[in-house]
Enzyme design. Structure first.
Site, PDB file in Angstrom:
ATOM      1  N   LYS A  51       0.843  -1.205   0.000  1.00  0.00           N
ATOM      2  CA  LYS A  51       0.000   0.000   0.000  1.00  0.00           C
ATOM      3  C   LYS A  51       0.876   1.251   0.000  1.00  0.00           C
ATOM      4  CE  LYS A  51      -2.951  -0.977  -0.842  1.00  0.00           C
ATOM      5  NZ  LYS A  51      -3.737  -2.084  -1.291  1.00  0.00           N
ATOM      6  N   HIS A  90      18.804 -12.195   8.924  1.00  0.00           N
ATOM      7  CA  HIS A  90      19.420 -12.945   7.816  1.00  0.00           C
ATOM      8  C   HIS A  90      19.716 -12.034   6.629  1.00  0.00           C
ATOM      9  CE1 HIS A  90      18.776 -16.611  10.026  1.00  0.00           C
ATOM     10  NE2 HIS A  90      17.523 -16.234  10.239  1.00  0.00           N
ATOM     11  N   LYS A 119      -6.342   0.016 -12.448  1.00  0.00           N
ATOM     12  CA  LYS A 119      -7.142  -0.786 -11.524  1.00  0.00           C
ATOM     13  C   LYS A 119      -7.280  -2.239 -11.973  1.00  0.00           C
ATOM     14  CE  LYS A 119      -9.725  -1.034  -7.852  1.00  0.00           C
ATOM     15  NZ  LYS A 119      -9.004  -1.009  -6.574  1.00  0.00           N
TER      16      LYS A 119
HETATM   17  O1  M6R Z   1      -8.316  -7.202  -9.434  1.00  0.00           O
HETATM   18  P1  M6R Z   1      -7.296  -8.039  -8.733  1.00  0.00           P
HETATM   19  O2  M6R Z   1      -7.624  -8.257  -7.295  1.00  0.00           O
HETATM   20  O3  M6R Z   1      -7.061  -9.350  -9.437  1.00  0.00           O
HETATM   21  O4  M6R Z   1      -5.971  -7.214  -8.815  1.00  0.00           O
HETATM   22  C1  M6R Z   1      -4.761  -7.712  -8.327  1.00  0.00           C
HETATM   23  C2  M6R Z   1      -3.742  -6.618  -8.176  1.00  0.00           C
HETATM   24  O5  M6R Z   1      -3.494  -6.016  -9.405  1.00  0.00           O
HETATM   25  C3  M6R Z   1      -4.203  -5.555  -7.182  1.00  0.00           C
HETATM   26  O6  M6R Z   1      -4.494  -6.103  -5.940  1.00  0.00           O
HETATM   27  C4  M6R Z   1      -3.102  -4.477  -7.005  1.00  0.00           C
HETATM   28  O7  M6R Z   1      -2.001  -5.031  -6.370  1.00  0.00           O
HETATM   29  C5  M6R Z   1      -3.686  -3.286  -6.253  1.00  0.00           C
HETATM   30  N1  M6R Z   1      -3.281  -2.074  -6.882  1.00  0.00           N
HETATM   31  C6  M6R Z   1      -3.305  -3.256  -4.834  1.00  0.00           C
HETATM   32  O8  M6R Z   1      -3.750  -2.138  -4.159  1.00  0.00           O
END
Ligand code: M6R
Length: 618
Positions: free
Chosen positions: A495, A514, A613
């Site tokens: 995040k 490690h 997204k």
């Molecule tokens: O739509 P999805 O859950 O398959 O997407 C997976 C990742 O691309 C998504 O979780 C990405 O890591 C986000 N930007 C995290 O905030």
């Protein structure tokens, strides 16, 4: 990745397109463009940057007309530029196309088209589609049946390998938009004032709640008075009845409703997401997930679980592994989908594969689902998007009830995934006879209580903001934890890096000595997940080791922890819950922490650079 809109009807098309594009901007935001038909001619306006810049240009030059298409881009082939922005046009400029997906064989098509004299003006894979339609159109028009554009698009699709959602307009058929899709979403909304096309229902919600979600292989011909759908059957086109779905979401999902950004709004929606995801799941003393479509006997036979996902969804899987193994005593592996799909994992008919994806569109996760099914696994999806490819291709699906998530950084859908996976772990434990019904009821009640605890965290964020201020100018940060806390640390680091561009790494705290401890010097931020758990003392030892080397410690600790202040520079306190549920309460302050750091560093928390997204490309 990339957002498509289209409109044909009685309204000014450019208004509809720009509003739709601004709602779809989360899907890609490096450039945008529209093509509008007016008086038998096509006007195309493209700009690099955000939709707001496109809007200024459109307002400056004016773009009259009642039919058009638009696109907001996340670059795959060719850097963000006006030439690479969609819509792309044919040589004669009479055909315009917007595309989402990847045309895998574009290079050879491009070469052939160039040999035939076509003038290809961009570096994209998408542009070839406009020129292929230009080639096919005269042949299709010869049939003189009024469906030339549909036929030309359908012939063109026969040449394409890869994935696509397409919307096409042609000056020879004013007022008509032809759409098609394969492995990339596209919906058509039907309203009194015309037909709306979009990659996502959020773009059409203010006009209509009745949408047709196009199926793979379907072609839709949209006109102001309705749509006609068909499927390719060999070389012929067979008409299919469009199936309308009513969407009952509130338009608020696409608005900030008074919050400064979508991320904060979505973080604040999390108590509701927990409640909605749990609603109706406890019947008597047992958990019901009917969508699994497995009998108690079939569930009892499951002897291995794979959770496949990417990014934040993968982190939800890491949390679930602890629960599935701990409660149901079934071996559970969690794997990023992009690795799983290219391995040869051991899958038998008694393997349950759980695919977790907020968008339900992630290309790697979808490929992994297909692979697992071919190998004979039962595949179960956990997704946030109704009718998404993950929902359609899995044998069963749980919807996470987060509602539309707009901010690119996943927050509320992550919590929805964690709660859904917790329910799944309880169902498996129940089926395996590993828990009494009283125990299940007790766990469910505590899980439901987390909604209120998250509300408490959201009500007082002063300590979070103070810790964020202390980390704003850091060059790097480390997140550490053990057990459940390690999974939370991974999500906290992701995040922070994705929205603040501050380099962050996460480690199981026991790994520090490690290697990573070498990074620590005076003032280096170490964010430690030190919640109440069987490994609490071990985490405290690890953070002391870091502090002894100058680290600035931010500890996420429980409210009643009197000792932690002696070991940390900043303490973010959260309500005490059992270890199994600690990720739910510990993740929320880390989301707020990342947002605070990002804002202090001047970053756009909703649309971080380079990201989109939905990751519909490999
Ligand atoms: O739509 P999805 O859950 O398959 O997407 C997976 C990742 O691309 C998504 O979780 C990405 O890591 C986000 N930007 C995290 O905030």
């Amino acid at each position: 990745m990339c957002g498509i809109v289209g409109y044909t009807g009685t309204r000014q098309a450019s208004d509809v397109l720009l509003t739709g594009l601004s709602r779809l901007e989360y899907r890609g935001y490096d450039s945008a463009g529209i093509a509008v038909q007016h008086d038998g001619a096509m006007q195309v306006i493209c700009r690099t940057g955000r939709v707001a810049e496109l809007r200024s240009s459109v307002e400056a030059v004016g773009a009259p007309g009642r039919c058009g298409i638009g696109h907001t881009r996340w670059a795959t082939h060719g850097r963000p530029s006006e030439a690479n922005a969609h819509p792309h046009t044919s040589c004669d400029g009479r055909i315009a196309v917007v595309h989402n997906g990847i045309i895998e064989n574009f290079a050879e098509i491009r070469e052939r088209l160039a040999d035939q004299g076509h003038d290809l003006r961009s570096q994209t894979d998408s542009e070839v589609v406009a020129h292929l339609i230009e080639e096919a159109y005269p042949r299709a028009a010869a049939a003189d049946d009024g469906d030339a554009l549909v036929r030309a698009v359908s012939e063109t699709l026969g040449h394409l390998a890869g994935s696509y959602a397409l919307a096409v307009i042609c000056d020879d058929e004013p007022g008509t938009i032809v759409c098609a899709r394969k492995d990339s979403p596209l919906v058509v909304g039907l309203a009194k004032d015309g037909a709306y096309v979009a990659s996502d229902v959020v773009a059409v919600l203010d006009a209509t709640r009745d949408v047709v979600m196009l199926a793979d292989g379907q072609i839709a011909c949209c006109r102001p008075d309705g749509i006609a759908c068909c499927m390719m059957q060999g070389d012929a086109l067979a008409a299919v009845e469009p199936r309308t779905t009513h969407i009952d979401w509130d338009l608020d999902v696409a608005e900030k409703t008074g919050y400064p950004d979508f991320m904060l709004k979505e973080i604040h929606e999390q108590p509701r997401v927990i409640r909605d995801t749990l609603a109706g799941r406890l019947v008597g003393n047992s958990i019901h997930i009917d969508e699994l479509e497995l009998t108690a006997e079939e569930l009892n036979l499951i002897d291995r679980v794979y959770i496949i996902a990417c990014g934040t969804s993968y982190h939800a899987g890491l949390i679930a592994k602890n629960l599935i193994e701990g409660w149901a005593r079934i071996p559970c592996e969690v794997e990023v989908a992009s690795e799983f799909r290219y391995r040869d994992p051991i899958i038998t008919p008694t393997t349950l594969v759980v695919a977790v994806s907020q968008s339900g569109e992630t290309a790697d996760t979808l490929a992994a689902i297909r692979d697992a099914r071919v190998k004979g696994a039962r595949v179960f999806g956990i997704t946030n998007v109704i009718g998404s490819p993950v929902a359609r291709e899995a044998d069963g699906v749980i919807y996470t009830k987060a509602n539309k998530e707009i901010a690119v950084a996943s927050t509320k859908s992550f919590l929805g995934q964690v709660v859904s996976l917790t329910l799944l772990a309880l169902v498996l434990a129940q089926a395996k006879g590993k828990m009494t019904s009283g125990h299940i009821r007790q766990l469910y009640t505590e899980l439901a209580n987390t909604a209120e605890l998250v509300e408490q965290i959201l009500a007082d964020t002063e300590a979070i903001d103070e810790a964020a201020r202390a980390c704003t100018d850091a060059a790097s940060a480390l997140f550490i934890g053990r057990g459940m806390g390690a999974a939370v640390a991974h999500e906290g680091a992701l995040k922070l890096k994705e929205i603040s561009y501050l380099h962050a790494e996460s480690y199981a705290a026991g790994e520090m000595k490690h290697g990573p401890i070498a990074l620590i010097d005076e003032g280096f931020p170490v964010i430690a997940i030190a919640t109440h758990s069987p490994v609490y003392d071990k985490v405290v030892s690890n953070l002391q080791e870091a502090r002894a080397r100058g680290a600035m410690i931010v500890a996420i600790a429980t409210q009643d922890d009197e000792d932690i202040s002696a070991h940390a520079d900043h303490v973010i306190r959260i309500p005490k819950v059992r270890d199994a549920f600690s990720p739910i309460v510990a993740s929320v302050p880390l989301q707020l922490f990342a947002r605070s750091v990002a804002l202090a560093r001047g970053c756009d928390v909703d649309q971080p650079r380079n990201l989109a997204k939905s990751v519909t490309v490999e």
